[in-house]
Write an enzyme that holds these catalytic residues in place. Structure first.
Site, mmCIF file in Angstrom:
data_model
loop_
_atom_site.group_PDB
_atom_site.id
_atom_site.type_symbol
_atom_site.label_atom_id
_atom_site.label_comp_id
_atom_site.label_asym_id
_atom_site.label_seq_id
_atom_site.Cartn_x
_atom_site.Cartn_y
_atom_site.Cartn_z
ATOM 1 N N LYS A 48 -63.618 -12.715 13.215
ATOM 2 C CA LYS A 48 -65.699 -12.527 13.822
ATOM 3 C C LYS A 48 -66.486 -13.176 11.445
ATOM 4 O O LYS A 48 -67.202 -14.263 11.952
ATOM 5 C CB LYS A 48 -65.993 -11.407 13.531
ATOM 6 N N THR A 59 -77.763 -6.480 14.688
ATOM 7 C CA THR A 59 -76.425 -6.935 15.581
ATOM 8 C C THR A 59 -76.982 -6.482 17.214
ATOM 9 O O THR A 59 -76.330 -8.223 18.095
ATOM 10 C CB THR A 59 -75.243 -5.819 15.789
ATOM 11 N N ASN A 85 -78.248 1.870 19.106
ATOM 12 C CA ASN A 85 -78.780 0.021 18.394
ATOM 13 C C ASN A 85 -78.319 -0.649 18.712
ATOM 14 O O ASN A 85 -78.744 -1.847 18.338
ATOM 15 C CB ASN A 85 -78.361 0.570 16.424
ATOM 16 N N LYS A 111 -64.404 -7.619 5.033
ATOM 17 C CA LYS A 111 -65.465 -6.445 5.107
ATOM 18 C C LYS A 111 -65.977 -6.387 6.829
ATOM 19 O O LYS A 111 -64.908 -6.321 7.289
ATOM 20 C CB LYS A 111 -66.920 -7.912 5.377
ATOM 21 N N SER A 162 -75.443 -8.484 6.890
ATOM 22 C CA SER A 162 -74.913 -7.893 6.162
ATOM 23 C C SER A 162 -74.344 -8.873 4.757
ATOM 24 O O SER A 162 -74.596 -8.277 3.877
ATOM 25 C CB SER A 162 -72.880 -6.795 6.506
ATOM 26 N N LYS A 170 -61.620 -2.392 8.236
ATOM 27 C CA LYS A 170 -62.062 -1.315 9.395
ATOM 28 C C LYS A 170 -61.957 0.135 9.055
ATOM 29 O O LYS A 170 -60.724 -0.444 8.213
ATOM 30 C CB LYS A 170 -61.734 -1.949 10.580
#
Length: 433
Positions: free
Chosen positions: A106, A206, A237, A82, A366, A118
């Site tokens: 994380k 976030t 954001n 993820k 997510s 990533k």
């Protein structure tokens, strides 16, 4: 027809310099603290899979450019890979490796059934039209199609990608599946628009998590956020939403830095007005009303109580850490503080809420979206925010308590918790064959 061999605006990456070294040193420091088994240390020190793809895309003028995309899958002991996809000139294989490793820690720390991945494309998206970015995204997704999937590797937005990017990715991926399977693959990506399978509130998750981390820390230390001054690097954001919620607590935004420049006002900058101004000026905060220009090299030295680095990695280093006046740093970005800079800050008594805790609201959001799609449910905004609040408070309390009981900084505590969870999975399951 002409063919260009590199994308517009490509330049030698700089922001990622040292990121892999940083994450490995952070990992090894925590591994030493918990006496991690040497075999598990070996496994977690490397990535599982690394994909580099080169693909052609026709531009609006008929020319063809060749782009390079990356996807690194670090570890999946706890579940599917993820992590986000970013569009930035600094994207390369080393940056993707470091960021994928951070995602593993994380997701583990947050208690999610995920591993870490990533990637992205090395380009400056401001140099391309919306139509060109759509074609680039769809072609990249097609190149990745056999290496991502809703139960295997689930991308999400990151730097310079957004809900629209994810909608293009989902549509392209589903188009590559047999007709009977298409609707069942909607959760191949998260961070989609709410009308296309996305989660209400995912856009702010976030930044909300950054705000909550600051709020929880203040509560533990019996501090009132009303009147506290804070600075934000990066007003996208994450920076915007963190500021949005802090302003509601009475905190004052006194300086902001983005890719275009830096501004300040010790009396406070209005968050909503600044956000609207930046949207009307191609994302730039420069020349905002009632602000003064600030030399970018002086940004971190602005007088404040809280500093929120929410841009790129390696922004706080040994070169500027000694100038920081904030007593609390809340890492909205991934890897914004390098190891040398952190040592200076900790010696000065500055508290750092680490990235794998502070900005984990995005991956928790997510996860909620993934569950919503998987189960065919629809969650309302107030329900999502309440779930975020509960999940993030559990993570913060866990890290803060570990940090206090072991007399260690919060980053090392967070790493210890994350690594111990993964190590337990290897101990219980064994290592094939």
């Amino acid at each position: 027809m002409t063919i260009a061999t590199t994308a517009k605006g490509d330049k030698k990456p700089t922001a990622k310099r040292g990121m892999m070294e940083n994450v490995l040193e952070q990992f090894n420091t925590a591994a030493d603290k918990i006496n991690l088994h040497p075999s598990i240390r070996k496994i977690l020190s490397i990535t599982n899979n690394e994909l580099i793809v080169h693909f052609p895309v026709k531009m609006d003028n008929g020319d063809v450019e060749i782009f390079t995309g990356y996807r690194v899958q670090h570890n999946n002991a706890l579940g599917p890979y993820k992590g986000g996809l970013r569009y930035h000139p600094t994207v390369d294989i080393d940056a993707a490796r470091a960021l994928a490793m951070w995602m593993t820690w994380k997701t583990s720390l947050a208690g999610l059934p995920y591993g870490g991945g990533k990637g992205g494309i090395q380009l400056d998206p401001s140099l391309y039209s919306k139509n060109e970015l759509e074609r680039i995204t769809r072609r990249f997704t097609f190149a990745l199609a056999d290496n991502i999937g809703p139960e295997h590797d689930i991308p999400a937005p990151d730097v310079n990608t957004n809900a629209q990017t994810m909608a293009w990715m989902a549509d392209t991926y589903m188009s590559t599946r047999p007709p009977a399977e298409r609707s069942a693959n909607q959760h191949v990506v998260t961070g989609k628009p709410a009308g296309s399978g996305g989660l209400e509130g995912r856009d702010r998750a976030t930044g909300y998590g950054v705000y909550l981390s600051i709020k929880f820390w203040a509560e533990y230390n019996k501090l009132d956020l009303n009147g506290k001054k804070y600075i934000v690097q990066g007003f996208g954001n994450v920076g915007y939403w963190a500021s949005h919620f802090l302003e509601k607590e009475g905190a004052k935004l006194v300086a902001v830095q983005d890719a275009f420049g830096s501004i300040q006002n010790q009396e406070g900058l209005n968050v909503e007005d600044l956000f609207n101004y930046s949207r009307e000026n191609s994302g730039s905060i420069v020349d905002f009303l009632n602000s003064k220009p600030l030399d970018s090299k002086d940004f971190f030295g602005v007088d404040c109580d809280i500093c929120i680095p929410a841009a790129l990695g390696n922004q706080i280093t040994e070169k500027n850490a000694h100038t920081i006046k904030a007593k609390l740093i809340a890492e909205g970005a991934n890897g914004p503080t390098n190891v040398e800079g952190e040592k200076i800050l900790l010696e000065r008594g500055v508290v750092i809420i680490p990235d794998i805790l502070c900005n984990s609201g995005g991956v928790v959001g997510s996860y909620f979206e993934w569950l919503q799609n998987r189960n065919g449910e629809l969650w309302m905004l107030d329900e999502v925010m309440a779930k975020l609040d509960k999940k993030l408070k559990e993570s913060f309390n866990k890290v803060y308590a570990y940090s206090e009981s072991k007399s260690m900084d919060m980053r090392t505590a967070a790493y210890c918790i994350a690594i111990e969870r993964i190590a337990q999975a290897y101990v219980q399951r064994g290592i094939f064959p």
